[in-house]
Design an enzyme around this catalytic site. Structure first.
Site, PDB file in Angstrom:
ATOM      1  N   MET A  80      10.446  43.796 -23.330  1.00 23.64           N
ATOM      2  CA  MET A  80      11.062  44.718 -24.286  1.00 23.64           C
ATOM      3  C   MET A  80      10.116  44.895 -25.471  1.00 23.64           C
ATOM      4  O   MET A  80       9.647  43.890 -26.026  1.00 23.64           O
ATOM      5  CB  MET A  80      12.387  44.112 -24.762  1.00 23.64           C
ATOM      6  CG  MET A  80      13.100  44.937 -25.814  1.00 23.64           C
ATOM      7  SD  MET A  80      14.672  44.176 -26.336  1.00 23.64           S
ATOM      8  CE  MET A  80      14.056  42.990 -27.541  1.00 23.64           C
ATOM      9  N   PRO A  81       9.857  46.127 -25.890  1.00 20.97           N
ATOM     10  CA  PRO A  81       9.090  46.276 -27.133  1.00 20.97           C
ATOM     11  C   PRO A  81       9.831  45.570 -28.274  1.00 20.97           C
ATOM     12  O   PRO A  81      11.038  45.773 -28.464  1.00 20.97           O
ATOM     13  CB  PRO A  81       9.050  47.791 -27.345  1.00 20.97           C
ATOM     14  CG  PRO A  81       9.242  48.380 -25.978  1.00 20.97           C
ATOM     15  CD  PRO A  81      10.195  47.431 -25.291  1.00 20.97           C
ATOM     16  N   LEU A 103       9.745  45.863 -31.431  1.00 18.38           N
ATOM     17  CA  LEU A 103      10.176  46.694 -32.557  1.00 18.38           C
ATOM     18  C   LEU A 103      10.725  48.013 -32.026  1.00 18.38           C
ATOM     19  O   LEU A 103      10.074  48.694 -31.230  1.00 18.38           O
ATOM     20  CB  LEU A 103       8.979  46.940 -33.482  1.00 18.38           C
ATOM     21  CG  LEU A 103       9.241  47.597 -34.826  1.00 18.38           C
ATOM     22  CD1 LEU A 103       8.220  47.084 -35.857  1.00 18.38           C
ATOM     23  CD2 LEU A 103       9.155  49.117 -34.764  1.00 18.38           C
ATOM     24  N   GLY A 104      11.937  48.324 -32.459  1.00 17.64           N
ATOM     25  CA  GLY A 104      12.546  49.587 -32.044  1.00 17.64           C
ATOM     26  C   GLY A 104      13.054  50.345 -33.254  1.00 17.64           C
ATOM     27  O   GLY A 104      13.143  49.810 -34.364  1.00 17.64           O
ATOM     28  N   HIS A 136      29.233  45.036 -28.873  1.00 13.61           N
ATOM     29  CA  HIS A 136      28.919  45.287 -30.291  1.00 13.61           C
ATOM     30  C   HIS A 136      29.415  44.177 -31.205  1.00 13.61           C
ATOM     31  O   HIS A 136      28.801  43.878 -32.230  1.00 13.61           O
ATOM     32  CB  HIS A 136      29.531  46.632 -30.689  1.00 13.61           C
ATOM     33  CG  HIS A 136      28.854  47.305 -31.834  1.00 13.61           C
ATOM     34  ND1 HIS A 136      28.638  48.653 -31.885  1.00 13.61           N
ATOM     35  CD2 HIS A 136      28.336  46.814 -32.986  1.00 13.61           C
ATOM     36  CE1 HIS A 136      28.019  48.964 -33.019  1.00 13.61           C
ATOM     37  NE2 HIS A 136      27.837  47.867 -33.709  1.00 13.61           N
ATOM     38  N   TYR A 186      28.137  54.605 -33.034  1.00  7.31           N
ATOM     39  CA  TYR A 186      27.353  55.331 -34.048  1.00  7.31           C
ATOM     40  C   TYR A 186      27.549  56.848 -33.939  1.00  7.31           C
ATOM     41  O   TYR A 186      27.168  57.580 -34.856  1.00  7.31           O
ATOM     42  CB  TYR A 186      25.850  55.053 -33.923  1.00  7.31           C
ATOM     43  CG  TYR A 186      25.397  53.636 -34.134  1.00  7.31           C
ATOM     44  CD1 TYR A 186      26.253  52.654 -34.634  1.00  7.31           C
ATOM     45  CD2 TYR A 186      24.088  53.266 -33.843  1.00  7.31           C
ATOM     46  CE1 TYR A 186      25.809  51.353 -34.805  1.00  7.31           C
ATOM     47  CE2 TYR A 186      23.645  51.969 -34.024  1.00  7.31           C
ATOM     48  CZ  TYR A 186      24.506  51.013 -34.490  1.00  7.31           C
ATOM     49  OH  TYR A 186      24.055  49.731 -34.665  1.00  7.31           O
ATOM     50  N   GLY A 219      16.074  51.853 -35.265  1.00 10.37           N
ATOM     51  CA  GLY A 219      17.521  51.756 -35.423  1.00 10.37           C
ATOM     52  C   GLY A 219      18.080  53.082 -35.901  1.00 10.37           C
ATOM     53  O   GLY A 219      17.414  53.797 -36.672  1.00 10.37           O
ATOM     54  N   GLY A 221      13.157  37.953 -17.638  1.00  9.23           N
ATOM     55  CA  GLY A 221      11.810  38.394 -17.293  1.00  9.23           C
ATOM     56  C   GLY A 221      11.501  39.819 -17.717  1.00  9.23           C
ATOM     57  O   GLY A 221      10.352  40.257 -17.633  1.00  9.23           O
TER      58      GLY A 221
END
Ligand code: A2P
Length: 300
Positions: free
Chosen positions: A20-21, A23-24, A114, A56, A26, A17
């Site tokens: 989340m946007p 497009l993010g 990951h 990262y 990276g 539920g």
């Protein structure tokens, strides 16, 4: 699915539920010293979702970029990943603490594993149980996985009490992983595309031949007065995927979110679907081992 009116594809609802946007930004391979500016540029351009990873080495700078933007923490969807060296129940709980401290947040919106460790799957399952605990404790708002193939998802679902919200996998026009996507769709697991522009293939075989220069994508881009990158991102969004394009360049960061004012036709979507070469750009998920890929994540 195209319609007469441009669809509002800005948000996706996860299987628990949570919104989340779609497009993010990276930040894979974004050097730490460039990460703050990239995150600030993205938030300034309207992004409200940033995807990073412990591996990262730039979580701290992601947190700093968010903080410096002045945008309220609760308005930004923060996603990060536990590296394989932190798998195991207690290790993954500690991995959360480390990532949250570097990001400067109390709660992570989406925390994912990951990679699967196929030869050490018990350790992978223990890591996932830790994600379930973090979810139950309200430390994270959703949990998921990355680079899980159908056999890994199948084995995970045998013991998981929470179905992963997301499987983040390599998807771009030249490598589409339709079987994994379909398995996800059947089980309520959203596919999130990493390297959505096919950046992973840009320098393949020493060449620069890329999705950006693909004639089919180029023709569709011209028809809509958009760029090839925008066409690819729109293709993902219309097919229901989340995307996290990486760029460090402010003008490209802005270009990549300017994809909510046009629709590809069904024929155009199908033409891009037909570009699949079935050739993976990233590492083969079955080959990921601690011996080959493990490396310690620095403490916060
Ligand atoms: P840069 O960071 O110099 O902009 P992907 O996320 O699919 O792997 O793509 C990332 C790669 O694509 C990076 O090399 C990035 O370089 C480049 N890139 C990102 N956005 C665009 C764009 N709109 N046009 C061209 N190249 C782009």
């Amino acid at each position: 699915m195209s319609t007469d009116m441009t669809e509002n594809l800005t948000n996706l609802t996860l299987n628990n539920g949570l919104e989340m946007p779609a497009l993010g930004l990276g930040v894979f391979q974004t050097p730490p010293e460039e990460t703050r500016a990239a995150v600030e540029a993205a938030l300034g351009a309207g992004y409200r979702h940033i995807d990073t990873a412990a591996a990262y080495g730039n979580e701290r700078e992601v947190g700093e970029g968010i903080h410096r933007s002045g945008i309220a923490r609760r308005e930004v969807f923060v996603e990060t990943k536990i590296w394989i060296s932190d798998y195991g129940y207690d290790e993954t709980l500690h991995g959360f603490d480390t990532s949250a401290a570097k990001l400067g947040v109390d709660q992570i919106d989406l925390l994912i594993l990951h990679q699967a460790l196929p030869t050490d799957f018990d350790r992978t399952l223990a890591a996932y149980r830790a994600l379930e605990t973090l979810l139950a404790d309200g430390k994270v708002r959703a949990i998921g996985v990355s680079n899980f193939m159908v056999d890994h998802l199948t084995a995970l679902l045998e013991t998981a009490t929470v179905v992963p919200a997301v499987n983040q996998i390599e998807v771009h026009p030249y490598f589409q992983q339709r079987t994994v996507q379909a398995f996800g769709a059947d089980h309520g697991i959203l596919t999130q595309a990493w390297s959505p522009l096919g950046g992973i293939t840009f320098y393949r075989d020493g060449s620069h031949g890329s999705t950006l220069e693909d004639p089919v994508i180029g023709e569709i881009a011209r028809a809509h007065a958009k760029t090839p990158a925008q066409v690819m991102l729109r293709w993902h969004l219309q097919e229901g995927r989340s995307v996290i394009p990486k760029s460090t360049k402010p003008h490209r960061i802005a270009e990549n979110i300017d994809v909510f004012d046009f629709d590809l036709t069904d024929d155009e979507l199908a033409a891009i679907d037909a570009l699949d070469t079935d050739r993976r750009g990233g590492p083969e998920p079955a080959d990921i081992t601690l011996a080959g890929y493990g490396r310690p994540i620095p403490e916060a």
